[in-house]
Design a protein around this motif. Structure first.
Motif, short mmCIF file in Angstrom:
data_model
loop_
_atom_site.label_atom_id
_atom_site.label_comp_id
_atom_site.label_asym_id
_atom_site.label_seq_id
_atom_site.Cartn_x
_atom_site.Cartn_y
_atom_site.Cartn_z
N VAL A 28 0.82 -1.21 0.00
CA VAL A 28 0.00 0.00 0.00
C VAL A 28 0.85 1.26 0.00
O VAL A 28 0.49 2.26 -0.63
N VAL A 33 -1.26 4.48 -1.08
CA VAL A 33 -2.50 4.26 -0.33
C VAL A 33 -2.09 4.07 1.14
O VAL A 33 -1.70 2.98 1.55
N SER A 35 -2.66 3.06 4.03
CA SER A 35 -3.55 2.22 4.83
C SER A 35 -2.73 1.43 5.83
O SER A 35 -1.70 0.84 5.49
N THR A 81 -13.16 5.31 0.58
CA THR A 81 -12.62 5.58 -0.75
C THR A 81 -12.28 7.05 -0.98
O THR A 81 -11.42 7.37 -1.80
N ARG A 84 -7.74 10.33 1.78
CA ARG A 84 -6.39 10.28 1.23
C ARG A 84 -5.38 10.61 2.33
O ARG A 84 -5.69 11.32 3.30
N LEU A 154 0.14 6.08 -9.41
CA LEU A 154 -0.91 6.36 -8.44
C LEU A 154 -0.36 7.12 -7.25
O LEU A 154 -1.02 8.04 -6.73
N ARG A 155 0.83 6.77 -6.80
CA ARG A 155 1.42 7.43 -5.65
C ARG A 155 1.89 8.85 -6.00
O ARG A 155 1.70 9.79 -5.23
N GLU A 158 -2.11 11.14 -8.93
CA GLU A 158 -3.32 10.39 -9.28
C GLU A 158 -4.06 10.98 -10.48
O GLU A 158 -4.50 10.22 -11.35
N THR A 168 -7.88 4.44 -11.46
CA THR A 168 -7.31 4.60 -10.13
C THR A 168 -8.25 4.12 -9.04
O THR A 168 -7.80 3.64 -7.99
N ARG A 172 -6.94 1.38 -6.40
CA ARG A 172 -6.88 1.64 -4.97
C ARG A 172 -7.61 0.55 -4.19
O ARG A 172 -7.12 0.06 -3.16
N THR A 175 -5.57 -2.71 -4.36
CA THR A 175 -4.37 -2.62 -3.52
C THR A 175 -4.73 -2.76 -2.05
O THR A 175 -4.05 -3.44 -1.28
#
Length: 303
Positions: A28, A33, A35, A81, A84, A154-155, A158, A168, A172, A175
């Motif tokens: 992630v 992401v 997380s 979702t 961020r 993505l990192r 976006e 994306t 996300r 992932t």
């Protein structure tokens, strides 16, 4: 060799468990992401496996735990979702605290503060190694050339990733779910290796452990998670002489890595290897100087 494996059986199982845990965090973080929910799914799968192993074969118990975590992570990803960065991290930490609270208070099922004892210790070392290798192979395939570029895009940016045709939203979610399944697998491995399970095992300390593994090893590749897991597993043996100062050594080591080597040990190795290759490459030949010949024009002839 056999004697060494027998003497260090639990240590090597711990290493395999930490490798899978580190992978769940690395996946992630590379994709941007932020997380930390893998610790919560670690606890859900560990408790599920510990309870079901007494009733059904342990491979089926692990599979059920992974399926439950996959479904729950998909739902949680949809709920979070829109979050961020730091907000997503705080949301997933709240989820982890919720899992710990349920484990503490659902005494008839989880054993409450006392936890669960007498879990069948059926996780052999070859099985543990096989599951860790499977997890590493899955992440390596996930972060292959195209997958790795998608994660980096993505990192980094976006909106730019969306303009390049990358979905994306689905990336996300996928992932997030992949990280949760890896964390769940690590929890099942732990429950069947140690034979005991407490509610605080999946608490904030596990989040710190996962982040420590990735910070030390590096977030750019699955190799960093493997390196970080090895260091975290062996460091207590290497610095056992400091005793009560172990946590201080951990903290100082993390601070040093964050300040001087934010790319982790694997990043340092890559940089050194790149410099060595640059020195071995022969110098490019210098093109000989050319003389430009000017062709006279009609204007020159008239003058």
């Amino acid at each position: 060799m056999i004697e060494f494996l027998q003497q260090n059986d639990l240590l090597l199982k711990t290493l395999m468990m930490y490798i899978v845990l580190g992978l769940s965090v690395q996946v992630v973080l590379r994709a941007g992401v932020f997380s930390l929910a893998s610790a919560g799914f670690w606890g859900i799968s560990a408790y599920t496996t510990a309870i079901l192993t007494k009733l059904i074969p342990w491979p089926l118990a692990i599979l059920i735990g992974l399926l439950i975590c996959a479904a729950a992570s998909g739902l949680l990803a949809l709920l979070l979702t829109r979050l961020r960065g730091l907000y997503l991290g705080m949301g997933t930490i709240a989820f982890n605290l919720l899992v710990v609270a349920v484990a503490l208070n659902w005494t008839p099922v989880t054993g409450g503060p006392s936890g669960i004892f007498g879990i069948p210790m059926v996780m052999s070392l070859p099985t543990s190694i096989g599951l860790a290798v499977l997890a590493v192979a899955s992440v390596a395939l996930w972060q292959s050339r195209s997958g790795g570029r998608f994660a980096d895009a993505l990192r980094t940016d976006e909106p730019l990733a969306m303009s390049l045709g990358i979905d994306t939203f689905k990336l996300r979610i996928a992932t997030f779910m992949f990280s949760a399944v890896l964390g769940a697998l690590s929890g099942s491995m732990s429950a069947l290796s140690y034979g005991v399970l407490g509610p605080n095992d999946s608490g904030f300390s596990l989040v710190v452990m996962g982040l420590t593994i990735v910070v030390l090893g590096g977030t750019s590749s699955w190799v960093g998670a493997v390196i970080g897991a090895f260091i975290v597993t062996m460091l207590p043996r290497w610095i056992g002489f400091v005793r009560e100062w172990t946590d201080v050594v951990y903290g100082l080591l993390i601070i040093i890595m964050v300040i001087f080597a934010p790319q982790g040990i694997w990043g340092i190795i890559q940089q050194l290897w790149h410099r060595v290759r640059q020195r071995k490459l022969p110098d490019a030949p210098v093109a000989p100087a050319t003389t430009t010949i000017r062709v006279p024009t009609k204007r020159d002839q008239r003058s």
